[in-house]
Design an enzyme around this catalytic site. Structure first.
Site, PDB file in Angstrom:
ATOM      1  N   GLU B  50       0.803  -1.120   0.146  1.00  0.00           N
ATOM      2  CA  GLU B  50       0.121  -0.152   0.011  1.00  0.00           C
ATOM      3  C   GLU B  50       0.835   1.314  -0.083  1.00  0.00           C
ATOM      4  OE1 GLU B  50      -0.705  -2.596   2.128  1.00  0.00           O
ATOM      5  OE2 GLU B  50      -2.606  -3.336   1.738  1.00  0.00           O
ATOM      6  N   PHE B 112     -11.673  -7.085  14.095  1.00  0.00           N
ATOM      7  CA  PHE B 112     -10.739  -7.884  13.055  1.00  0.00           C
ATOM      8  C   PHE B 112     -10.142  -6.665  12.137  1.00  0.00           C
ATOM      9  CE2 PHE B 112      -9.587  -9.909   9.250  1.00  0.00           C
ATOM     10  CZ  PHE B 112      -8.315 -10.499   9.558  1.00  0.00           C
ATOM     11  N   GLN B 113      -9.044  -6.452  11.980  1.00  0.00           N
ATOM     12  CA  GLN B 113      -8.291  -5.416  11.190  1.00  0.00           C
ATOM     13  C   GLN B 113      -9.128  -4.016  11.398  1.00  0.00           C
ATOM     14  OE1 GLN B 113      -8.385  -6.963   7.130  1.00  0.00           O
ATOM     15  NE2 GLN B 113      -6.277  -7.901   7.823  1.00  0.00           N
ATOM     16  N   LYS B 162     -17.384  -1.093   6.288  1.00  0.00           N
ATOM     17  CA  LYS B 162     -18.031  -1.924   5.326  1.00  0.00           C
ATOM     18  C   LYS B 162     -19.304  -1.918   4.974  1.00  0.00           C
ATOM     19  CE  LYS B 162     -17.364  -6.724   3.739  1.00  0.00           C
ATOM     20  NZ  LYS B 162     -16.706  -7.975   3.844  1.00  0.00           N
ATOM     21  N   MET B 479      24.293   9.309   2.341  1.00  0.00           N
ATOM     22  CA  MET B 479      23.881  10.755   2.947  1.00  0.00           C
ATOM     23  C   MET B 479      24.226  10.608   4.523  1.00  0.00           C
ATOM     24  SD  MET B 479      23.205  13.517   2.853  1.00  0.00           S
ATOM     25  CE  MET B 479      22.167  14.205   1.404  1.00  0.00           C
TER      26      MET B 479
END
Ligand SMILES: Cc1cc2nc3c(=O)[nH]c(=O)nc-3n(C[C@H](O)[C@H](O)[C@H](O)COP(=O)(O)OP(=O)(O)OC[C@H]3O[C@@H](n4cnc5c(N)ncnc54)[C@H](O)[C@@H]3O)c2cc1C
Ligand SMILES: Cc1ncc(C[n+]2csc(CCOP(=O)(O)OP(=O)(O)O)c2C)c(N)n1
Ligand SMILES: [Mg+2]
Lengths: 163, 578
Positions: B50, B112-113, B162, B479
């Protein structure tokens, strides 16, 4: 310097946390914060007391203005204004102390709003330093608890904070 | 039209003219993905992580000016997107991120999630919404796009539980043409009185500098900036984010300023008596030590965000407004004005600048028998005729890209400046290539950065986005190593990796072309070959000088006048010029 910022904010879930989150994320301090809905149910009015240099206060008001939930705000330090805070104090009482507490409460224009055989709840409104003075005048051991609303404020005169 | 919540989201995106949706499915967005399945207008780009979706969408936005759009699932999908959202936020990039959320009935139950996406992203979005009613979707989406793209742009999250996308619940849908948010009215024109004040100061300047940045790119005001700069014949410097807003090959351009800016740009700032700051935010990488920043200058600052003005540096004349409109206002006042800048003062000023220029502060060893990273960028510039879109990761390679690829057009230089997000470059290149399929797109990266989102090589194959990956492989987090040389007596604590993958084999495993280049004379042919392979993604692993550092450098806590320059090429630490 101490600044009182008066805010009209959308009366929506999450709006308050955006303000609180902004202050913690940017390291500004909040001395007190009061908030409740207004006569227009879609809006809440918030009074926020903070401290900072002029530069910091300028950033605070600019950053607050960027929040989408904030509809309008005014820094009351720029205008002459009135401030009132509400305090409830619960003190323990006995036959010996009751008279003195009554007298003290009268002097400070307090109201006794709950009485039991060995306690009072005193309601008091006023400028914050008056409330401080009252608390200081009480015998520290007699104070069971105090709760204060933090100052609410508005500007003097005919102008007001509205849409 | 009666549609389900999932269908409304997709139909809305179509009506909004969204071309690409960068995303990754999961439980909370399955209704949405089913709605996507039934249409072809909004093209879904399936990334491999993602974070990649957010960077690709972000870069699409940077390259086009149109908002980037992302779709992720709840929980881990949403948290994986956060780095990319913060990246876009720091650089003011318009983006709309749709995240799935657990059903409204179980929000707050550690379902959940479940993560509090609105809470997690609050400090790194311009605004966010939780949609609680299917009837609110269209209007909320409209608000999200409006807020993301107007005023100072930024990412906006729309969190959708959802049940709100349930295919069995259909409600009327109409694209909301207009939206009003009572607490939000982005500034447009500048205050006429401030404009006049600013023009007066501008015309009276003896040692002026125009300091412009990302706001000019975001506000599509390159033409106006170029016109006013030419009209005045003043020197101009750009921030890292502003590169390309003014043509780098123009003689009035004195290069980038700041920590790794040019000697002439930084000294001009330091010695100036007047600064016209346009769409910049006085970042600490630009100003160096604040107490010593432009000690002699009167400053005019144009910015659309009042909070950018006098945030770190107090300015004398603030102008709040959109840069394009404000510059046009200034131009018309200027053209009417009888006064012209003092020719004498200006030519004296230019001759000082020319002297600083002669330091040739970016020069490097061109006879080295190892590949110099600067040489690779220089050759890339030549091979692509200066007309490629360049994305970059974060590190020395990013600075070499900024210094040696001379951007003449805006939106060509795509990098993470504010957050400095390693892993940005590759997914960004994919986003740019989708936006401009005919253009050359190269990602300048380092062997550490590229490994942070390397999985997107697979996305590049699936969607046939032939980008060229220019890996400046110095076997160091260069760097970090450079800072350790400057400030930690060269104790290289964990700034290198004991194992580095075989990038050629890796590229091939992902179905692309891999080339390794180890000798300076092979740099040019490899680049030519890579760009000749029009329809292939090519990964060129340039084995570069391990010891090379970025110069000039203003060490942290120092002012513009205290740059460290490279004297003898190759020596790590050089003498300080006061
Ligand atoms: C390793 C590394 C090294 C770096 N070194 C340097 C360096 O040497 N020099 C350097 O410059 N940077 C450097 N940076 C980048 C630096 O961190 C900042 O990201 C950058 O300087 C900010 O650029 P900016 O001031 O143009 O602001 P941006 O972040 O681009 O912000 C744009 C400003 O314009 C305003 N704006 C937006 N839209 C409009 C509009 N329509 N009209 C008017 N105003 C608008 C915004 O409100 C904002 O104030 C480095 C970054 C990294 C990762
Ligand atoms: C996600 C992330 N983690 C850590 C850093 C700190 N950091 C900045 S530059 C850098 C090293 C980059 O190494 P490489 O990609 O090889 O580039 P080089 O400097 O060698 O060109 C690191 C670790 C960062 N910017 N981003
Ligand atoms: Mg490296």
């Amino acid at each position: 310097m101490r600044h009182v910022i008066s805010i009209l904010i959308e009366n929506e879930a999450g709006a308050l946390s955006r303000v609180a989150g902004l202050f913690s994320a940017r390291g500004y301090n909040i001395e007190s914060l009061t908030v409740a809905p207004t006569e227009d149910a879609t809006l809440s009015r918030m009074t926020l007391v903070t401290r900072g240099s002029e530069d910091v206060i300028e950033q605070i008001t600019k950053q607050l203005n960027k929040l989408l939930d904030i509809v309008k705000l005014i820094d009351l330090a720029d205008a002459s204004h009135v401030e009132r805070e509400l305090m409830l104090v619960k003190v323990s009482t006995s036959d010996e102390t009751r008279g003195e507490i009554n007298r003290l409460s009268d002097i400070f224009r307090g109201k006794i709003i709950d009485v039991t055989t060995n306690s009072y709840v005193i309601e008091m409104t006023g400028a914050s330093d008056k409330l401080d003075a009252f608390v200081a005048a009480l015998d520290a051991d007699s104070i069971i608890e105090t709760v204060r609303s933090g100052p609410t404020a508005m500007s003097r005169g005919e102008n007001g904070l509205h849409l | 039209m009666e549609l389900s919540g999932g269908q409304i989201v997709v139909q809305y995106l179509k009506d909004e003219g969204v071309e690409y949706l960068f995303g990754y499915p999961g439980g909370a967005v399955l209704h949405l993905y089913d709605a996507i399945f039934h249409q072809q207008d909004v093209k879904h780009i399936l990334v491999r992580h993602e974070q990649g979706a957010t960077h690709a969408a972000d870069a699409y936005a940077r390259a086009t000016g149109k908002p980037g759009v992302v779709l992720v699932t709840s929980g881990p999908g949403a948290t994986n997107a956060v780095t990319g959202i913060a990246t876009a936020y720091m650089d003011s990039i318009p983006m709309v991120i749709i995240s799935g959320q657990v059903p409204t009935a179980v929000i707050g139950s550690d379902a959940f999630q479940e993560v509090d996406m609105v809470g997690i992203t609050r400090p790194c979005v311009k605004h966010n919404f939780l949609v609680k009613d299917v009837n609110d979707i269209a209007e909320t989406m409209k608000k999200a796009f409006y807020v993301a793209t107007t005023g100072r742009p930024g990412p906006v999250v729309v969190d959708i539980p959802k049940d709100i996308t349930d295919p069995n619940i259909k409600v009327p849908y109409k694209y909301p043409k207009k939206i009003k948010i009572r607490s939000y009215s982005p500034p447009t024109k500048g205050h006429p009185g401030q404009i006049i004040k600013a023009v007066d100061l501008l015309l009276n300047a003896q040692r002026p500098v125009i300091y412009s940045g990302g706001g000019v790119v975001l506000g599509n005001a390159s033409a106006e900036l170029t016109e006013i700069t030419h009209l005045l014949n003043y020197p101009i410097t750009n921030t890292l984010m502003g590169l390309g807003a003014y043509p780098a090959t123009d003689k009035q351009f004195v290069g980038m300023l700041g920590m790794h800016g040019t000697y002439e740009a930084n000294l001009a700032m330091h010695e100036s008596d007047f600064i016209l700051a346009i769409g910049v935010r006085f970042d600490d990488r630009v100003t160096g030590k604040l107490a010593e920043f432009c000690p002699h200058a009167t400053i005019v600052h144009i910015d659309i965000d009042p909070a950018s003005i006098s945030k770190t540096v107090k300015v004398d004349v603030p102008i709040v407004g959109d840069v394009k409109l404000v510059l046009n206002q200034m131009l018309s006042v200027l053209k009417e004005h009888k006064k012209r800048p003092s020719k004498k003062a200006l030519s004296a000023w230019w001759s000082r600048i020319e002297q600083w220029r002669e330091t040739n502060c970016l020069e490097f060893d061109r006879n080295s028998d190892v590949i110099k990273p600067q040489a690779v960028v220089e050759q890339l510039y030549q091979v692509t005729k200066g007309d490629a879109y360049i994305t970059s990761d974060v590190g020395q390679h990013q600075m070499f890209a900024a210094q040696f690829y001379h951007f003449d057009k805006p939106r060509r230089w795509i990098n993470s400046g504010g957050l400095g997000t390693m892993g940005f470059g590759l997914p960004a290149a994919i986003g740019v290539k989708l936006a401009h399929p005919e253009a050359d797109v190269a990602c300048i990266t380092g062997e550490a950065s590229i490994q942070m989102c390397i999985q997107e090589l697979s996305t590049a194959l699936q969607y046939k986005t032939p980008v060229k990956i220019i890996n400046l492989n110095n076997r160091y987090m260069g760097m970090v190593r450079q800072w350790q040389e400057f400030s930690y007596e060269s104790r290289y604590s964990h700034s290198y990796m004991d194992t580095i993958p075989d990038f050629v084999a890796l590229a091939e495993a992902y179905g692309h072309v891999g080339i390794r280049v180890e000798k300076p004379e092979d740099v040019r042919p490899a680049l030519e070959k890579a760009f000749a392979l029009k329809d292939r993604t090519v990964f060129i692993d340039f084995i570069t000088d391990r010891t090379e550092n970025v110069y000039p450098m203003i060490e942290s806590g120092k002012g513009h006048q205290e740059m460290t320059l490279r004297i003898a090429p190759g020596t790590p630490i050089d003498r300080e010029l006061a």
